[in-house]
Motif scaffolding. Structure first.
Motif, PDB file in Angstrom:
ATOM      1  N   LEU A   1      -9.417   1.865   6.310  1.00  0.00           N
ATOM      2  CA  LEU A   1      -8.986   1.973   4.922  1.00  0.00           C
ATOM      3  C   LEU A   1      -8.024   0.867   4.539  1.00  0.00           C
ATOM      4  N   SER A   2      -7.179   0.460   5.471  1.00  0.00           N
ATOM      5  CA  SER A   2      -6.260  -0.651   5.208  1.00  0.00           C
ATOM      6  C   SER A   2      -7.030  -1.936   4.915  1.00  0.00           C
TER       7      SER A   2
ATOM      8  N   GLU B   1      -7.622   0.413  -8.479  1.00  0.00           N
ATOM      9  CA  GLU B   1      -7.661   1.516  -7.517  1.00  0.00           C
ATOM     10  C   GLU B   1      -7.625   2.888  -8.172  1.00  0.00           C
TER      11      GLU B   1
ATOM     12  N   ILE C   1       0.833  -1.204   0.000  1.00  0.00           N
ATOM     13  CA  ILE C   1       0.000   0.000   0.000  1.00  0.00           C
ATOM     14  C   ILE C   1       0.864   1.249   0.000  1.00  0.00           C
TER      15      ILE C   1
ATOM     16  N   LEU D   1      -9.977  -4.702  -1.872  1.00  0.00           N
ATOM     17  CA  LEU D   1      -9.850  -4.339  -3.282  1.00  0.00           C
ATOM     18  C   LEU D   1      -8.810  -5.197  -3.989  1.00  0.00           C
ATOM     19  N   LYS D   2      -7.733  -5.496  -3.287  1.00  0.00           N
ATOM     20  CA  LYS D   2      -6.681  -6.346  -3.854  1.00  0.00           C
ATOM     21  C   LYS D   2      -7.204  -7.764  -4.090  1.00  0.00           C
TER      22      LYS D   2
ATOM     23  N   GLN E   1       2.370   2.478  -3.279  1.00  0.00           N
ATOM     24  CA  GLN E   1       1.493   3.127  -4.243  1.00  0.00           C
ATOM     25  C   GLN E   1       1.348   4.624  -3.955  1.00  0.00           C
TER      26      GLN E   1
ATOM     27  N   PHE F   1      -8.822   7.827  -1.459  1.00  0.00           N
ATOM     28  CA  PHE F   1      -8.892   7.504  -0.032  1.00  0.00           C
ATOM     29  C   PHE F   1      -8.509   8.713   0.824  1.00  0.00           C
TER      30      PHE F   1
ATOM     31  N   ARG G   1      -8.655  -1.602   1.466  1.00  0.00           N
ATOM     32  CA  ARG G   1      -7.695  -1.752   0.371  1.00  0.00           C
ATOM     33  C   ARG G   1      -7.251  -3.206   0.219  1.00  0.00           C
ATOM     34  N   ASN G   2      -7.201  -3.927   1.310  1.00  0.00           N
ATOM     35  CA  ASN G   2      -6.936  -5.361   1.218  1.00  0.00           C
ATOM     36  C   ASN G   2      -8.045  -6.063   0.436  1.00  0.00           C
TER      37      ASN G   2
END
Length: 340
Positions: free
Chosen positions: A115-116, A129, A6, A122-123, A9, A134, A119-120
């Motif tokens: 958010l972490s 993304e 993360i 989404l992966k 990025q 965010f 985002r996990n």
């Protein structure tokens, strides 16, 4: 997605800004300088098919915080203001699936830990993304939900009425000092009263913060959001002429996406780049997490064995020391001896 992936990025360097929204209604409804609403307004102007996720206070079937969404900028005001309990994210993953399938540009604001996790997800789902933005918040820790529910129940019983609005920080009574506001269905209002002071006192002193927050891995400058928002504490020392009456936002730019958004923000308010040193010296939650108070375990033992009234009297505002302090401060504010 690992934390390291993360971070890769996002940009490795950050830019720090003080910001004050020039829209009086928006800044009054915000906890600090109204940056969130300005950022959302810009994103709506830059992209089509925008949806915004944020934390909203809900009052049915009971008072709680929940991550909801809005397809209109005008409805995003409900996401403004601090909530010192975590918003329930149970519906967020369903929202994301729906909005990705509908080709939406998705803006998600929340705590770094939330958010972490998102985002996990989404992966795992292999979502692109590029269609996400965010906004993470500088977090002091999240309040214990069970304690909050018991506290608002105590207020409802004391005033014999259901609560229909709860503000953890009421800007109408000043940016500093964390004044609270409650409105009941019978029309009665409480504005930074002695009994309301219990929650911010216990929260700021760490007694009602979740234990896991004391070892938070996100209390540093390795942010998970494109933009980080918080209070720009201490800004008066470096920018003496700045008007802090209604609050000042701290904005941290963490990505190229955020740089694009912030290039338009001066249309909506005052913005000034500030030094990293000014930020970290006044925002300890960007350096390390909140430390537990020495009597943290004693507090919870007393709460579990004797109930909420006992801990309010011993650790909150319902004691002689806090009573004197509360009314001395009111006196100082009235006679302009203390700036709120």
């Amino acid at each position: 997605m690992s934390r390291k992936k993360i971070e890769n990025q996002l940009t490795t360097s950050h830019k720090y800004f003080a910001y004050i929204n020039k829209n009086l209604n928006e800044i009054k409804d915000s906890s600090s300088g109204g940056a969130f609403l300005s950022i959302v307004k810009i994103i709506f102007s830059l992209h089509e098919n925008v949806v915004v996720y944020g934390c909203e206070m809900k009052y049915k079937p009971n008072i709680h915080a929940e991550i909801t969404k809005s397809y209109k900028y005008q409805d995003c005001l409900k996401f403004s203001g601090s909530k010192y309990i975590a918003g329930d994210i149970k519906n967020v993953f369903k929202y994301i699936d729906e909005d990705v399938n509908n080709g939406m540009y998705i803006v998600i604001s929340g705590l770094p830990c939330q958010l972490s996790a998102i985002r996990n997800y989404l992966k795992i789902k292999k979502y692109n993304e590029d269609r996400f933005f965010f906004i993470d918040l500088i977090c002091h820790g999240t309040g214990n939900v069970d304690f909050f529910e018991n506290f608002v129940s105590l207020l409802s019983k004391k005033y014999n009425s259901e609560i229909i609005q709860y503000k953890f920080r009421d800007k109408n009574q000043g940016w500093k000092g964390y004044p609270s506001y409650v409105k009941f269905i019978n029309g009665k209002e409480l504005k930074n009263t002695l009994i309301l002071r219990n929650f911010p006192i216990l929260y700021l002193n760490g007694y009602i913060i979740r234990k896991s927050c004391f070892s938070c891995q996100f209390s540093n400058l390795n942010r998970v959001g494109d933009i980080t928002l918080g209070d720009c504490w201490g800004i008066e020392a470096s920018e003496g002429k700045i008007d802090t009456k209604y609050g000042v936002s701290l904005i941290i730019s963490n990505s190229e996406k955020s740089e694009q958004v912030l290039s338009f923000i001066s249309q909506y308010g005052y913005i000034k780049e500030i030094a990293k040193e000014t930020v970290i010296s006044n925002q300890q939650n960007l350096v390390n997490g909140h430390k537990p108070p020495k009597e943290y375990d004693q507090f919870w033992n007393l709460y579990k064995n004797k109930g909420i009234k006992k801990v309010l009297k011993k650790y909150g505002s319902m004691n002689v020391r806090q009573f004197v302090r509360f009314y001395l401060k009111k006196f100082a504010i009235k006679f302009h001896l203390y700036k709120i």
